[in-house]
Design an enzyme around this catalytic site. Structure first.
Site, PDB file in Angstrom:
ATOM      1  CG  ASP A   1       4.104   9.683  -2.186  1.00  0.00           C
ATOM      2  OD1 ASP A   1       4.529  10.384  -3.127  1.00  0.00           O
ATOM      3  OD2 ASP A   1       4.826   9.325  -1.238  1.00  0.00           O
TER       4      ASP A   1
ATOM      5  CG  ASP B   1      -0.387   4.387  -1.674  1.00  0.00           C
ATOM      6  OD1 ASP B   1       0.372   4.978  -2.460  1.00  0.00           O
ATOM      7  OD2 ASP B   1      -0.232   4.385  -0.436  1.00  0.00           O
TER       8      ASP B   1
ATOM      9  CB  THR C   1       1.466  -2.354  -3.891  1.00  0.00           C
ATOM     10  OG1 THR C   1       2.682  -1.976  -4.545  1.00  0.00           O
ATOM     11  CG2 THR C   1       0.293  -1.926  -4.756  1.00  0.00           C
TER      12      THR C   1
END
Length: 257
Positions: free
Chosen positions: A109, A6, A12
């Site tokens: 996301d 992600d 990250t």
């Protein structure tokens, strides 16, 4: 072993799924110039520290910072001998397509959180994600993302306040002891904390009015537990929501392949 990545605008997160549970979750700052080799050295070193084997055979990526995707693709190809699934790309299918204005690109996301939220809680939910931006994702009865809200993130607002008023210091985000601050730092902390509690409650209230139905509210993101202390509007706070969504999307695409 599935590697879920992600990649947000600020941080990250790498998380390794063994088919039953997440074995290891690692976090680093998002840097556009970081190479595939650098990613691997960092990742393999920490995996060794946690005594988790680097037996990655599949990878799924959600990236709101698109410039890093190339190096993450190289990482997967060079070191794990696999082609990553990238959420938002044409070859990545979703269980239910988003219903938004034609030509609108929905952040990966938000798509991932929609899938995860629907899987755990069903439809008619609002997912509030405390990230670089504070986002509200509205999920319909069938699991489709149907729109939402984007507002400045907590840290982003604090930075903007400091930049616009040089006399104001950097402050930590915390729940203040009282709403009325008796010094500059306390005043700023109260404004940010209770201001965002009011923002979340107000936006959720308006969405419920427009949807004309009660809707569960699911919070995620690093600051979600902190803001949960100041409101009872959240039905659930889940720090692994995005990673759960990445696993679901990978399994969905594997099943239809």
């Amino acid at each position: 072993m599935l590697l879920c990545i992600d990649c947000g605008n600020t941080n990250t997160v790498f998380s390794v799924w063994d088919g039953k549970e997440f074995r290891c979750t690692l976090r680093t700052s998002t840097e556009h110039q970081r190479t595939a080799d650098q990613y691997f050295v960092w990742f393999s070193t920490l995996m060794e520290h946690h005594k988790v084997p680097v037996d990655i055979d599949a990878c799924v990526i959600s990236a709101t910072a698109p410039r890093v995707v190339f190096n993450l693709r190289v990482l997967c190809d060079r070191y794990f001998n696999c082609r990553p699934l990238v959420v938002g790309k044409p070859d990545c299918a979703l269980p239910v397509a988003p219903r938004v204005d034609q030509g609108t690109t929905v952040g990966p996301d938000r798509l991932v959180n929609t899938v995860a939220g629907f899987d755990r809680h069903g439809g008619d939910i609002i997912v509030v994600d405390f990230g670089t931006a504070t986002t509200f994702d509205v999920v319909d009865t069938d699991g489709a993302y149907i729109g939402g809200v984007i507002s400045p993130g907590v840290a982003t607002s604090l930075e903007a306040l400091h930049m616009a008023a040089a006399a104001l210091p950097h402050v930590d985000v915390t729940k203040p002891q009282s709403a009325i601050g008796t010094n500059t730092v306390a005043c700023m902390q109260s404004g940010i904390y209770w201001g965002y509690v009011g923002l979340v409650e107000g936006i959720v209230r308006q969405i419920r009015i427009e949807r004309e139905r009660p809707m569960k509210v699911i919070a995620t993101g690093g600051l979600a537990p902190l803001f949960e202390q100041g409101t009872d509007i959240f039905d659930s706070v889940e720090d692994d929501l995005t990673m759960h969504g990445l696993v679901l999307i990978h399994e969905f695409n594997k099943d239809i392949a």
